[in-house]
Design a protein around this motif. Structure first.
Motif, short mmCIF file in Angstrom:
data_model
loop_
_atom_site.label_atom_id
_atom_site.label_comp_id
_atom_site.label_asym_id
_atom_site.label_seq_id
_atom_site.Cartn_x
_atom_site.Cartn_y
_atom_site.Cartn_z
N TYR A 166 0.85 -1.19 0.00
CA TYR A 166 0.00 0.00 0.00
C TYR A 166 0.89 1.25 0.00
N SER A 167 0.71 2.05 -1.02
CA SER A 167 1.56 3.23 -1.20
C SER A 167 0.73 4.52 -1.12
N TYR A 168 1.22 5.47 -0.34
CA TYR A 168 0.61 6.79 -0.33
C TYR A 168 1.16 7.55 -1.53
N ALA A 169 0.32 7.80 -2.51
CA ALA A 169 0.77 8.31 -3.82
C ALA A 169 1.03 9.82 -3.78
N ASN A 170 1.99 10.21 -2.95
CA ASN A 170 2.29 11.65 -2.82
C ASN A 170 3.64 12.02 -3.43
N GLY A 171 4.20 11.14 -4.25
CA GLY A 171 5.51 11.44 -4.81
C GLY A 171 5.61 11.35 -6.30
N GLY A 172 4.50 11.38 -7.02
CA GLY A 172 4.54 11.31 -8.47
C GLY A 172 3.61 12.31 -9.08
N GLN A 173 3.38 12.19 -10.38
CA GLN A 173 2.58 13.19 -11.08
C GLN A 173 1.11 13.14 -10.72
N VAL A 174 0.67 12.03 -10.11
CA VAL A 174 -0.75 11.94 -9.75
C VAL A 174 -1.16 13.06 -8.80
N SER A 175 -0.23 13.52 -7.97
CA SER A 175 -0.56 14.59 -7.03
C SER A 175 -0.61 15.95 -7.71
N GLN A 176 -0.22 16.01 -8.99
CA GLN A 176 -0.19 17.28 -9.69
C GLN A 176 -1.18 17.34 -10.84
N THR A 177 -1.68 16.21 -11.29
CA THR A 177 -2.58 16.24 -12.44
C THR A 177 -3.95 15.67 -12.06
N LYS A 178 -4.15 14.40 -12.33
CA LYS A 178 -5.44 13.77 -12.03
C LYS A 178 -5.20 12.29 -11.80
N ILE A 179 -6.22 11.59 -11.37
CA ILE A 179 -6.09 10.16 -11.18
C ILE A 179 -6.37 9.44 -12.50
N SER A 180 -5.94 8.20 -12.57
CA SER A 180 -6.10 7.42 -13.79
C SER A 180 -7.55 7.02 -14.02
N LYS A 181 -7.83 6.69 -15.27
CA LYS A 181 -9.08 6.00 -15.55
C LYS A 181 -8.97 4.61 -14.94
N PRO A 182 -10.02 4.12 -14.30
CA PRO A 182 -9.93 2.81 -13.61
C PRO A 182 -9.39 1.70 -14.50
N GLU A 183 -9.87 1.65 -15.75
CA GLU A 183 -9.44 0.56 -16.63
C GLU A 183 -7.96 0.66 -17.00
N ASP A 184 -7.45 1.89 -17.12
CA ASP A 184 -6.03 2.07 -17.45
C ASP A 184 -5.15 1.76 -16.25
N LEU A 185 -5.60 2.16 -15.07
CA LEU A 185 -4.85 1.83 -13.86
C LEU A 185 -4.73 0.32 -13.71
N GLU A 186 -5.80 -0.39 -13.97
CA GLU A 186 -5.77 -1.85 -13.85
C GLU A 186 -4.86 -2.49 -14.89
N LEU A 187 -4.84 -1.93 -16.10
CA LEU A 187 -3.95 -2.46 -17.13
C LEU A 187 -2.49 -2.36 -16.71
#
Length: 516
Positions: free
Chosen positions: A49-70
């Motif tokens: 389990y990772s707290y996603a505070n160190g990549g671009q997700v904190s600056q843009t938006k979250i992934s589409k569910p289907e793309d995250l799963e891919l």
């Protein structure tokens, strides 16, 4: 300004590896040329389990569910580890992290802004054994000349509490309009006298036209960090006097000489008249308007807007004054040693998997690109594979699965983007080049100071800092004559500077004592 620059650093520091071959991590932290077979990976999937505070997700938006799963499944197929990202809530990222650390909710790894703060609260797991067993690629990736960064995430007992993210950097610099130098028949200056002659010529020749040329666009912070070291012989910041006491920059004899020169330039109209009150937005606007002949300040403020400038002047080209020296050497100051890093929670249920995963990401550029940008051909593609230049095809995957972002990669890749290209160029060539920049006198100890103790011992700390900034501004602008500089230092002593010196010196000596 700093926030904007570090956003680029953070977003770009997770995607390039020293290795160009395709390799995977073995159980001992080394690499092999084979991947984990799908059938084997599916039998034993480790979850982190990772707290996603160190990549671009904190600056843009979250992934589409289907793309995250891919992307998640692609990583599972390769390494047999599933990363479960915890998305930080906008505006309350720190509060959410503290809640997770104090609760029984699953959390294995996160980016700690200040490793010492979390370590002192007992929130972290020491990493020595994990690094020795599973982190060979991690240790090899970080350059040996950045070793201070490992010290910054360690305690005096040699326990390591985080994986470093940033080395000391020289983000402030002096840029000159190369095309305008050619236009007025001058060369890139290498001394302060030559720079002054360039400023004088730019003012007189007015290459922008209609009296719009600003010879030197800057701020107080920009002047201090881009030029003061050349007069001080040490990086701008605290310094160690001959009496072995730590003192602020304003008390350095060379700094008085520097301020005297800046006051002279301001009086002659070389320095932008609103330099000490202008907001960053105004500085950016002036750059875009084709008015700044020379710029002194944080690199990305200039480099990040050069493409916009070219829309007004296609021939516009800035160049770093890399060989510029002052009477006492390099004009550029390095920043302090960074104490941020990737940390594993003390309550982590699977710390071994965390280290294996970061080690795998550090082993191959393809692994980083997968975790940060997604699947090649679907989310991104190479423009120049040999030189690690790529372009994104979409943002359907936002990078939630990347951990261990590190500046060791930032300086080795580039995205195809006219806005970012000059910034990547600066980072690759100059930002960690210690041959052209000086460290502050107490930099080796300052990151370990007990700032809580200092604040308690120096009640007037904030007043002293404000007073130094305000009075220096007055001296440069001519609102106060340089002849009163010694009087100003006496005023600082009356305001409590003796306690300031005593507190910082005590901290400095204590740290040096622990180093033996």
């Amino acid at each position: 300004m700093l926030k904007k620059a570090f956003s680029l650093i953070l977003a770009s520091s997770v995607v390039v590896s020293v290795a160009a071959c395709s390799s995977e991590t073995n159980e001992n932290g080394g690499t092999s040329t084979s991947t984990v077979p799908k059938s084997e990976a599916s039998k034993k999937i480790e979850k982190i389990y990772s707290y996603a505070n160190g990549g671009q997700v904190s600056q843009t938006k979250i992934s589409k569910p289907e793309d995250l799963e891919l992307v998640k499944q692609a990583i599972i197929d390769k390494i047999g580890i599933e990363v479960v990202p915890i998305i930080p809530p906008k505006g309350t990222e720190g509060e959410k992290l503290n809640i997770l650390l104090a609760s029984n909710e699953p959390l294995d790894v996160f980016l700690a802004g200040k490793i010492p703060d979390f370590q002192s609260k007992g929130a972290l797991l020491p990493l020595n054994d994990l690094l020795d067993k599973y982190g060979n690629n991690i240790k090899q990736l970080w350059p040996k000349n950045w070793a201070d960064s490992w010290d910054a995430v360690s305690t005096a007992d040699k326990k390591i509490w985080g994986i470093p993210r940033l080395p000391a950097i020289a983000g402030n610099t002096v840029y000159l309009r190369k095309d305008w130098l050619s236009k007025v028949g001058m060369q890139m200056p290498t001394t302060i006298d030559e720079l002054e002659n360039v400023l004088k010529t730019f003012k007189e020749k007015d290459p922008s036209g209609s009296g719009q040329t600003i010879p030197l666009l800057t701020t107080l912070a920009g002047l201090n960090s881009s030029l003061a070291a050349g007069f001080m012989g040490t990086g701008y910041g605290n310094w160690i006097d001959t009496d072995n006491k730590v003192k602020p920059a304003v008390m350095h004899p060379g700094y008085k000489e520097f301020i005297t020169k800046m006051a002279d330039w301001y009086q002659k109209g070389y320095i932008y008249k609103e330099a000490f009150s202008a907001k960053n937005e105004r500085i950016v606007e002036l750059i875009k308007q084709n008015r700044a002949a020379v710029y002194a300040g944080w690199y990305s403020t200039l480099a990040g807007n050069e493409s916009a400038l070219k829309q007004n002047d296609a021939n516009a080209k800035y160049e770093v004054a890399v060989d510029l020296k002052g009477p006492k050497g390099s004009v550029t100051s390095m920043g302090g040693i960074d104490v941020s890093g990737w940390a594993i929670s003390k309550n982590s249920k699977n710390p071994e998997a965390v280290m294996k995963y970061i080690n795998w990401l550090h082993s191959d550029i393809e692994n980083y690109f997968l975790a940060f940008y997604g699947i090649e051909g679907k989310h991104w593609q190479y423009v120049d594979e040999k030189n690690h230049v790529l372009e994104t095809l979409n943002t359907d995957y936002a990078g939630e699965l990347v951990l261990g972002s590190t500046f060791a990669y930032t300086v080795q890749f580039e995205t195809k983007d006219p806005v970012n290209a000059p910034q990547f160029d600066y980072m690759r060539k100059y930002i960690t080049n210690t041959n052209r920049a000086a460290m502050p006198g107490d930099a080796k100890e300052a990151y370990k100071y007990d700032n809580v103790a200092i604040n308690q011992q120096v009640p007037a700390l904030s007043d002293l800092n404000r007073m130094m900034e305000e009075e220096v501004t007055k001296f440069i602008m001519g609102a106060r004559p340089i002849s009163e500089y010694d009087k100003f230092l006496q005023e600082l002593n009356k305001a409590g500077m003796d306690k300031w010196i005593e507190a910082y010196t005590a901290q400095n000596m204590k740290i040096k004592g622990t180093k033996g």
